[in-house]
Design a protein around this motif. Structure first.
Motif, PDB file in Angstrom:
ATOM      1  N   ILE A 294       0.796  -1.408   0.053  1.00  0.00           N
ATOM      2  CA  ILE A 294      -0.077   0.044  -0.017  1.00  0.00           C
ATOM      3  C   ILE A 294       0.949   1.261   0.167  1.00  0.00           C
ATOM      4  O   ILE A 294       2.035   1.400   0.527  1.00  0.00           O
ATOM      5  N   LYS A 295       0.275   2.313  -0.565  1.00  0.00           N
ATOM      6  CA  LYS A 295       1.095   3.689  -0.468  1.00  0.00           C
ATOM      7  C   LYS A 295       0.982   4.017   0.927  1.00  0.00           C
ATOM      8  O   LYS A 295       0.117   3.929   1.583  1.00  0.00           O
ATOM      9  N   PRO A 296       2.208   4.535   1.446  1.00  0.00           N
ATOM     10  CA  PRO A 296       2.079   5.064   2.898  1.00  0.00           C
ATOM     11  C   PRO A 296       0.991   6.075   3.235  1.00  0.00           C
ATOM     12  O   PRO A 296       0.621   5.984   4.405  1.00  0.00           O
ATOM     13  N   GLN A 297       0.897   7.013   2.460  1.00  0.00           N
ATOM     14  CA  GLN A 297       0.193   8.071   3.003  1.00  0.00           C
ATOM     15  C   GLN A 297      -1.439   7.426   3.086  1.00  0.00           C
ATOM     16  O   GLN A 297      -2.120   8.111   3.826  1.00  0.00           O
ATOM     17  N   ILE A 298      -1.862   6.396   2.348  1.00  0.00           N
ATOM     18  CA  ILE A 298      -2.999   5.821   2.475  1.00  0.00           C
ATOM     19  C   ILE A 298      -3.387   5.172   3.762  1.00  0.00           C
ATOM     20  O   ILE A 298      -3.886   5.156   4.413  1.00  0.00           O
ATOM     21  N   LEU A 299      -2.160   4.227   4.201  1.00  0.00           N
ATOM     22  CA  LEU A 299      -1.960   3.643   5.300  1.00  0.00           C
ATOM     23  C   LEU A 299      -1.975   4.671   6.546  1.00  0.00           C
ATOM     24  O   LEU A 299      -2.549   4.153   7.756  1.00  0.00           O
ATOM     25  N   HIS A 300      -1.173   5.541   6.573  1.00  0.00           N
ATOM     26  CA  HIS A 300      -1.007   6.386   7.564  1.00  0.00           C
ATOM     27  C   HIS A 300      -2.347   6.881   8.102  1.00  0.00           C
ATOM     28  O   HIS A 300      -2.632   7.007   9.143  1.00  0.00           O
ATOM     29  N   ARG A 301      -3.157   7.514   6.970  1.00  0.00           N
ATOM     30  CA  ARG A 301      -4.530   7.902   7.601  1.00  0.00           C
ATOM     31  C   ARG A 301      -5.323   6.750   8.086  1.00  0.00           C
ATOM     32  O   ARG A 301      -6.210   6.979   9.082  1.00  0.00           O
ATOM     33  N   PHE A 302      -5.219   5.546   7.587  1.00  0.00           N
ATOM     34  CA  PHE A 302      -6.025   4.282   8.285  1.00  0.00           C
ATOM     35  C   PHE A 302      -5.455   4.273   9.668  1.00  0.00           C
ATOM     36  O   PHE A 302      -6.427   4.021  10.673  1.00  0.00           O
ATOM     37  N   ALA A 303      -4.287   4.409   9.987  1.00  0.00           N
ATOM     38  CA  ALA A 303      -3.586   3.951  11.057  1.00  0.00           C
ATOM     39  C   ALA A 303      -4.161   5.060  12.166  1.00  0.00           C
ATOM     40  O   ALA A 303      -3.897   4.653  13.173  1.00  0.00           O
ATOM     41  N   THR A 304      -4.308   6.190  11.817  1.00  0.00           N
ATOM     42  CA  THR A 304      -4.650   7.327  12.810  1.00  0.00           C
ATOM     43  C   THR A 304      -6.054   7.120  13.308  1.00  0.00           C
ATOM     44  O   THR A 304      -6.495   7.605  14.317  1.00  0.00           O
ATOM     45  N   GLU A 305      -6.793   6.238  12.604  1.00  0.00           N
ATOM     46  CA  GLU A 305      -8.214   6.177  13.025  1.00  0.00           C
ATOM     47  C   GLU A 305      -8.415   4.796  13.652  1.00  0.00           C
ATOM     48  O   GLU A 305      -9.466   4.475  14.363  1.00  0.00           O
ATOM     49  N   SER A 306      -7.773   3.816  13.187  1.00  0.00           N
ATOM     50  CA  SER A 306      -7.757   2.171  13.379  1.00  0.00           C
ATOM     51  C   SER A 306      -6.458   1.696  13.877  1.00  0.00           C
ATOM     52  O   SER A 306      -5.486   2.171  13.393  1.00  0.00           O
ATOM     53  N   SER A 307      -6.539   0.578  14.308  1.00  0.00           N
ATOM     54  CA  SER A 307      -5.470  -0.280  14.469  1.00  0.00           C
ATOM     55  C   SER A 307      -5.621  -1.820  13.911  1.00  0.00           C
ATOM     56  O   SER A 307      -6.723  -2.271  13.515  1.00  0.00           O
ATOM     57  N   TYR A 308      -4.384  -2.372  13.583  1.00  0.00           N
ATOM     58  CA  TYR A 308      -4.653  -3.631  12.914  1.00  0.00           C
ATOM     59  C   TYR A 308      -3.925  -4.962  13.627  1.00  0.00           C
ATOM     60  O   TYR A 308      -2.717  -4.371  13.851  1.00  0.00           O
ATOM     61  N   PHE A 309      -4.480  -5.736  13.670  1.00  0.00           N
ATOM     62  CA  PHE A 309      -3.640  -7.131  14.444  1.00  0.00           C
ATOM     63  C   PHE A 309      -4.313  -8.292  13.802  1.00  0.00           C
ATOM     64  O   PHE A 309      -5.791  -8.355  13.903  1.00  0.00           O
ATOM     65  N   ASN A 310      -3.613  -9.376  13.629  1.00  0.00           N
ATOM     66  CA  ASN A 310      -4.104 -10.682  13.156  1.00  0.00           C
ATOM     67  C   ASN A 310      -3.070 -11.671  13.736  1.00  0.00           C
ATOM     68  O   ASN A 310      -1.997 -11.713  13.519  1.00  0.00           O
ATOM     69  N   THR A 311      -3.690 -12.422  14.563  1.00  0.00           N
ATOM     70  CA  THR A 311      -3.133 -13.394  15.265  1.00  0.00           C
ATOM     71  C   THR A 311      -1.834 -14.275  14.731  1.00  0.00           C
ATOM     72  O   THR A 311      -0.813 -14.568  15.104  1.00  0.00           O
ATOM     73  N   PHE A 312      -2.395 -14.731  13.453  1.00  0.00           N
ATOM     74  CA  PHE A 312      -1.669 -15.395  12.793  1.00  0.00           C
ATOM     75  C   PHE A 312      -0.595 -15.130  11.568  1.00  0.00           C
ATOM     76  O   PHE A 312       0.481 -15.460  11.161  1.00  0.00           O
TER      77      PHE A 312
END
Length: 436
Positions: A294-312
């Motif tokens: 992903i383009k970092p500016q898009i992921l940065h916007r997502f990360a300011t509003e949400s977090s992401y974790f996947n156990t596996f």
């Protein structure tokens, strides 16, 4: 979704007692939703390279599976898995070199703009995550897909997979467009027509107060029957979506990992840089792993509003496997092999098409080809396609069919498929057609 090449109980009288017993056991314990391939299902126990072996030791040429991208049970991949599994397997909330080494190697194969990666376990999860990010980034909900698209099985992605059939309703905020069709006499028309359909879908969204979030495309339009050329035909449609405020998500689950023989990723055939790329199946050569770049500016916007974790996802074992797959593609120079073998394969398929009018069209790129069967009037001929698929199975060649009418042979072998294997397929196909 059409049950293409699916086993039906009406054929059970023709199969061995042992397999009949296994099918009944499977139905009893796993229920009726799972599907088996072929009128005479296979009981496979081992794989090596482009070959799989059944319980009786019979060898079959695998011309269907893109999942074992570098071949079934490749020693380098298996060794990487076993070495790390003996040491540690945990998640991404701890530091570990493997996930960083793999992520760096992966984004290094992409255009520089796609410089960050996130990991999932399946392609469905990858597409689910990509659409979620696109919706949060754009503030829109609308997604454009093709008429017979397949992007996965999660609830939110199944409703963006129009090939699932009437049982799974397409999202009310989605719009479907016709897949592109090859036009050798006027190749420029392919992109213009597809872009016009995308613009019409965007206009319909506006009329209904739907803000666009993304154009989600399998780069090779696999479920739609497979469409590849001319190079660059997607650019105008992507520009139209971006002008409307949406993102371009390239689903590379089936077209990526060097399958074109020309570029590492299918979208590169169109000289495009997507906003998000989704990956799956071939990433782990059969080990369940997937992800996005992903383009970092898009992921940065997502990360300011949400977090992401996947156990596996992104665990040390999976990361070791993913890194090993990329190493094999590079060290064995598989893309050059895919290009040469694919060229030989397409030439051979065209030669057979010249001799058998039941073949309406042959198209392909690298080790991905589609062969349409049609009636004398040009109508899709699913019956003949099914006979060919099952006839090839009896010739010990495994293949599948795709497309909205199930009339297209889907040729998509592991990348280690060589010229001699292509000749086995071509000879077997000619024998089956001759008997028909």
């Amino acid at each position: 979704m059409l049950k293409t090449n699916a086993f039906s109980l009406e054929h059970s009288a023709s199969i061995s007692p042992r397999n009949r017993e296994m099918i009944e056991r499977r139905r009893r314990v796993m229920g009726p939703a799972y599907q088996l391939f072929y009128q005479n299902p296979l009981h496979l126990v081992r794989g090596e390279g482009v070959w799989v072996y059944d319980v009786d030791g019979q060898r079959y040429l695998d011309v269907y599976n893109n999942v074992p991208a570098v071949g079934h049970c490749h020693p380098h991949v298996v060794d990487a898995l076993c070495r790390q599994a003996r040491l540690l397997n945990t998640h991404t909330r701890y530091l570990h070199d493997n996930v960083l080494d793999f992520a760096e190697k992966l984004v290094g194969t992409m255009p520089a703009e796609l410089s960050q990666a996130m990991f999932t376990c399946t392609g469905s999860e990858a597409n689910d995550l990509a659409v979620r990010i696109a919706r949060e980034y754009t503030g829109g909900t609308g997604v454009i897909i093709t008429n017979y698209a397949y992007h996965g099985l999660t609830a939110s992605i199944a409703e963006l997979s129009s090939s699932m059939g009437a049982e799974v309703a397409v999202s009310q905020s989605a719009r479907m467009v016709a897949a592109p069709t090859h036009n050798p006499k006027n190749p420029e028309e392919v992109g213009r027509r597809f872009a016009a359909d995308v613009r019409a879908a965007l206009a319909d969204m506006r009329r209904h107060g739907i803000k666009p979030a993304a154009l989600l495309l399998d780069t090779f339009f696999t479920s739609d029957g497979g469409f590849f050329e001319p190079a660059g035909f997607l650019r105008e449609a992507v520009e139209a979506v971006r002008e409307a405020g949406g993102l371009y998500i390239a689903d590379e689950v089936q077209s990526g990992y060097g399958r074109s023989g020309r570029d590492m990723w299918g979208f590169q055939c169109h000289s495009l840089v997507p906003d998000i790329v989704t990956l799956g199946k071939p990433m782990g050569n059969g080990h369940p792993m997937a992800g996005i770049t992903i383009k970092p500016q898009i992921l940065h916007r997502f990360a300011t509003e949400s977090s992401y974790f996947n156990t596996f996802a992104g665990n040390p074992v999976s990361s070791a496997v993913g890194l090993a797959v990329l190493e094999v593609i590079e060290q064995e120079n598989l893309m050059a092999s895919v290009h040469e073998t694919g060229k030989h394969l397409i030439e051979g398929l065209n030669g057979i098409a010249d001799r058998y009018p039941v073949i309406g069209d042959v198209r392909g790129m690298g080790l991905f080809a589609g062969v349409d069967f049609t009636t004398p009037t040009g109508a899709p001929d699913a019956q003949t396609a099914a006979k060919v698929v099952n006839g090839l199975r009896e010739q010990q060649v495994l293949i599948g069919a795709s497309g909205p009418y199930a009339h297209t042979l889907k040729i998509r072998p592991p990348l280690v498929f060589q010229r001699e294997h292509a000749d086995i397929l071509l000879g077997s196909l000619e024998r089956v057609l001759g008997r028909l």
